[in-house]
Design a protein around this motif. Structure first.
Motif, PDB file in Angstrom:
ATOM      1  N   GLU A  26     -45.061 -26.896  89.949  1.00  0.00           N
ATOM      2  CA  GLU A  26     -44.342 -28.173  89.992  1.00  0.00           C
ATOM      3  C   GLU A  26     -44.094 -28.744  88.604  1.00  0.00           C
ATOM      4  OE1 GLU A  26     -46.459 -30.837  92.597  1.00  0.00           O
ATOM      5  OE2 GLU A  26     -46.339 -29.459  94.294  1.00  0.00           O
ATOM      6  N   THR A  27     -44.694 -28.137  87.575  1.00  0.00           N
ATOM      7  CA  THR A  27     -44.440 -28.613  86.216  1.00  0.00           C
ATOM      8  C   THR A  27     -43.079 -28.157  85.704  1.00  0.00           C
ATOM      9  OG1 THR A  27     -45.503 -26.676  85.202  1.00  0.00           O
ATOM     10  CG2 THR A  27     -46.911 -28.585  85.638  1.00  0.00           C
ATOM     11  N   LEU A  28     -42.454 -27.206  86.424  1.00  0.00           N
ATOM     12  CA  LEU A  28     -41.119 -26.738  86.014  1.00  0.00           C
ATOM     13  C   LEU A  28     -40.045 -27.669  86.558  1.00  0.00           C
ATOM     14  CD1 LEU A  28     -41.094 -22.862  86.617  1.00  0.00           C
ATOM     15  CD2 LEU A  28     -40.909 -24.032  84.414  1.00  0.00           C
ATOM     16  N   PRO A  29     -38.969 -27.895  85.802  1.00  0.00           N
ATOM     17  CA  PRO A  29     -37.833 -28.642  86.372  1.00  0.00           C
ATOM     18  C   PRO A  29     -37.203 -27.835  87.516  1.00  0.00           C
ATOM     19  CG  PRO A  29     -37.293 -27.787  84.189  1.00  0.00           C
ATOM     20  CD  PRO A  29     -38.749 -27.510  84.403  1.00  0.00           C
ATOM     21  N   ALA A  30     -36.527 -28.549  88.414  1.00  0.00           N
ATOM     22  CA  ALA A  30     -36.020 -27.926  89.648  1.00  0.00           C
ATOM     23  C   ALA A  30     -35.146 -26.706  89.381  1.00  0.00           C
ATOM     24  CB  ALA A  30     -35.255 -28.963  90.458  1.00  0.00           C
ATOM     25  N   GLU A  31     -34.275 -26.802  88.368  1.00  0.00           N
ATOM     26  CA  GLU A  31     -33.343 -25.682  88.143  1.00  0.00           C
ATOM     27  C   GLU A  31     -34.093 -24.436  87.658  1.00  0.00           C
ATOM     28  OE1 GLU A  31     -33.320 -28.531  86.555  1.00  0.00           O
ATOM     29  OE2 GLU A  31     -33.121 -28.273  84.385  1.00  0.00           O
ATOM     30  N   GLU A  32     -35.175 -24.629  86.898  1.00  0.00           N
ATOM     31  CA  GLU A  32     -35.946 -23.466  86.432  1.00  0.00           C
ATOM     32  C   GLU A  32     -36.838 -22.926  87.554  1.00  0.00           C
ATOM     33  OE1 GLU A  32     -37.801 -24.269  82.619  1.00  0.00           O
ATOM     34  OE2 GLU A  32     -35.865 -23.953  81.620  1.00  0.00           O
ATOM     35  N   LEU A  33     -37.344 -23.824  88.389  1.00  0.00           N
ATOM     36  CA  LEU A  33     -38.152 -23.377  89.523  1.00  0.00           C
ATOM     37  C   LEU A  33     -37.304 -22.522  90.474  1.00  0.00           C
ATOM     38  CD1 LEU A  33     -40.842 -23.438  91.012  1.00  0.00           C
ATOM     39  CD2 LEU A  33     -40.125 -25.573  92.105  1.00  0.00           C
ATOM     40  N   ALA A  34     -36.033 -22.883  90.603  1.00  0.00           N
ATOM     41  CA  ALA A  34     -35.136 -22.096  91.474  1.00  0.00           C
ATOM     42  C   ALA A  34     -34.984 -20.676  90.937  1.00  0.00           C
ATOM     43  CB  ALA A  34     -33.776 -22.783  91.575  1.00  0.00           C
ATOM     44  N   ILE A  35     -34.919 -20.539  89.603  1.00  0.00           N
ATOM     45  CA  ILE A  35     -34.813 -19.198  88.999  1.00  0.00           C
ATOM     46  C   ILE A  35     -36.088 -18.397  89.277  1.00  0.00           C
ATOM     47  CG2 ILE A  35     -34.610 -17.943  86.810  1.00  0.00           C
ATOM     48  CD1 ILE A  35     -32.960 -20.397  85.778  1.00  0.00           C
ATOM     49  N   VAL A  36     -37.231 -19.047  89.133  1.00  0.00           N
ATOM     50  CA  VAL A  36     -38.517 -18.363  89.379  1.00  0.00           C
ATOM     51  C   VAL A  36     -38.592 -17.896  90.832  1.00  0.00           C
ATOM     52  CG1 VAL A  36     -41.025 -18.671  89.457  1.00  0.00           C
ATOM     53  CG2 VAL A  36     -39.715 -19.580  87.536  1.00  0.00           C
ATOM     54  N   LYS A  37     -38.122 -18.745  91.754  1.00  0.00           N
ATOM     55  CA  LYS A  37     -38.145 -18.355  93.173  1.00  0.00           C
ATOM     56  C   LYS A  37     -37.213 -17.178  93.429  1.00  0.00           C
ATOM     57  CE  LYS A  37     -39.588 -22.745  95.214  1.00  0.00           C
ATOM     58  NZ  LYS A  37     -39.188 -23.932  95.995  1.00  0.00           N
ATOM     59  N   ARG A  38     -36.099 -17.163  92.713  1.00  0.00           N
ATOM     60  CA  ARG A  38     -35.159 -16.030  92.856  1.00  0.00           C
ATOM     61  C   ARG A  38     -35.812 -14.737  92.356  1.00  0.00           C
ATOM     62  NH1 ARG A  38     -30.758 -18.014  89.971  1.00  0.00           N
ATOM     63  NH2 ARG A  38     -30.814 -16.405  88.373  1.00  0.00           N
ATOM     64  N   VAL A  39     -36.536 -14.835  91.255  1.00  0.00           N
ATOM     65  CA  VAL A  39     -37.238 -13.660  90.717  1.00  0.00           C
ATOM     66  C   VAL A  39     -38.309 -13.201  91.709  1.00  0.00           C
ATOM     67  CG1 VAL A  39     -38.771 -12.850  88.879  1.00  0.00           C
ATOM     68  CG2 VAL A  39     -36.766 -14.229  88.303  1.00  0.00           C
ATOM     69  N   ARG A  40     -39.037 -14.170  92.300  1.00  0.00           N
ATOM     70  CA  ARG A  40     -40.081 -13.803  93.263  1.00  0.00           C
ATOM     71  C   ARG A  40     -39.477 -13.058  94.449  1.00  0.00           C
ATOM     72  NH1 ARG A  40     -45.311 -16.888  95.685  1.00  0.00           N
ATOM     73  NH2 ARG A  40     -45.836 -16.728  93.493  1.00  0.00           N
ATOM     74  N   GLU A  41     -38.356 -13.556  94.950  1.00  0.00           N
ATOM     75  CA  GLU A  41     -37.717 -12.895  96.100  1.00  0.00           C
ATOM     76  C   GLU A  41     -37.275 -11.481  95.734  1.00  0.00           C
ATOM     77  OE1 GLU A  41     -34.153 -14.743  97.510  1.00  0.00           O
ATOM     78  OE2 GLU A  41     -34.028 -13.430  99.256  1.00  0.00           O
TER      79      GLU A  41
END
Lengths: 126, 244
Positions: A26-41
């Protein structure tokens, strides 16, 4: 004589493994968290099903490289020159996500992005 | 040692490099070499496949990071134009700026490695029945699982702070060294406990944990060994260099 029965609690589903115990994502801004979730998927659906077999055979999954390119994480945390940009925290979370599935894959990207591109980015001149 | 000797508008590189990731197949390498004239380390962009005198042998039979193709590079009178020299890389201090960032990244990677092993071990322990119960319900297994998530959470707090220090312009070589040393050593502990929870299945690659267990050994050592990181931290905290 009544039968003595012991109350049996129904089994509740066990929690899925959670490695974000302190909510640090949650320390990441939303747009960067979305990238991380894309990488996880990507790592869970494309890499995890095949990587142990490659690991056992000492081989590199070259056929995954076009999909890696599509992820758009080349040159993450580097500005300009067609690089992905973003914060150094984003780079860290991405590397952590990739290593969570396969440390070899994160090392391959670390050599490419960090040692090779990073050397040119940090010590090169226009 | 790899050396560089200036010859007009070109440089002549000689020497060997071992453990170079991606080297057996990549097109371009960065070669760091010591200039025989001023004894300083300089960086060069070298095209692997078209440069005479440049050859790579793949390192075979590894037991860790087996997907990564590592190479042993040999340079015999390799000529590189001056325009391929990294103009901002004129000393080992400039090389260290790159190493600081790669050590930063390895701290994150080793934390990810520990996460993967922990998740696999936890899931296994929830499904594996012994005496009619999941082994995750046993005290000794829960003790190991708790130690693992403690290691992971401590490492995550450290590396998130590391990123904040960089954003604030305060990330030093010693900060990155401490993170790399701590996270890789905690990863080593964590993957070993994961392997222990899986019992015999912990040494079978199909159960994933064995892969994390082996791979961690490489993370612990590359980009500067655990002991090397501690010497960087040791210099920062004592004010005295123990480097020879």
């Amino acid at each position: 004589m009544p039968t003595v029965t012991k109350d049996v609690k129904p089994h509740k589903p066990l929690p899925a493994p959670n490695t974000d115990f302190y909510y640090l994502y949650e320390t990441l801004p939303a747009e960067e968290l979305a990238i991380v979730k894309r990488v996880r998927e990507f790592m869970e659906t494309k890499v995890e099903p095949v990587i142990t077999d490659y690991w056992v055979r000492d081989e590199f999954p070259f056929e995954l490289l076009p999909a890696v390119k599509e992820l758009g994480i080349g040159g993450v945390a580097m500005k300009g020159y067609g690089c992905a940009g973003g914060s150094l925290a984003l780079l860290g979370f991405i590397q952590m996500e990739i290593a969570r599935i396969d440390p070899s894959f994160s090392t391959f990207l670390g050599v490419h992005n960090g040692l090779a591109m990073g050397s040119i980015y940090i010590d090169g001149l226009d | 040692m790899t050396t560089a000797k200036r010859d007009g508008d070109t440089w002549i590189l000689n020497g060997e490099k071992r453990w170079i990731g991606n080297a057996p197949w990549c097109d371009v390498s960065i070669i760091w070499a010591r200039d025989v004239a001023d004894n300083q380390v300089k960086g060069f962009i070298v095209e692997n496949k078209t440069t005479p005198g440049f050859s790579v042998d793949k390192i075979e039979n590894k037991v860790a990071l087996k997907v990564v193709q590592n190479g042993h590079i040999t340079l015999k009178d390799v000529r590189v134009p001056e325009e391929n020299r990294l103009q901002g890389g004129n000393s080992f201090r400039d090389t260290a700026r790159v190493l600081k960032m790669t050590r930063y990244a390895v701290a994150w990677m080793s934390t990810g490695c520990a996460m993967g092993a922990y998740e696999a071990a936890l899931k296994y322990s929830q499904e594996r029945l012994q005496f009619g119960k999941p082994i995750a319900s046993f005290q000794l297994i829960q003790d190991l699982l708790a130690r693992m998530i403690e290691n992971i959470t401590a490492s995550q707090c450290l590396i998130v702070r590391q990123a904040q220090l960089h954003a604030e312009g305060k990330l030093s070589d010693a900060h990155a060294a401490l993170s790399k040393a701590f996270c890789t050593s905690k990863c080593r502990e964590t993957v070993a406990w994961a392997r222990e929870i899986l019992g015999g299945n912990g040494i079978v690659a199909d159960y994933k944990v064995a892969r994390f267990f082996n791979d961690c050994e490489a993370l612990y050592t590359y980009e500067g060994t655990f002991q090397m990181q501690n010497l960087i931290v040791g210099k920062a905290i004592t004010g005295l260099s123990a480097f020879l």
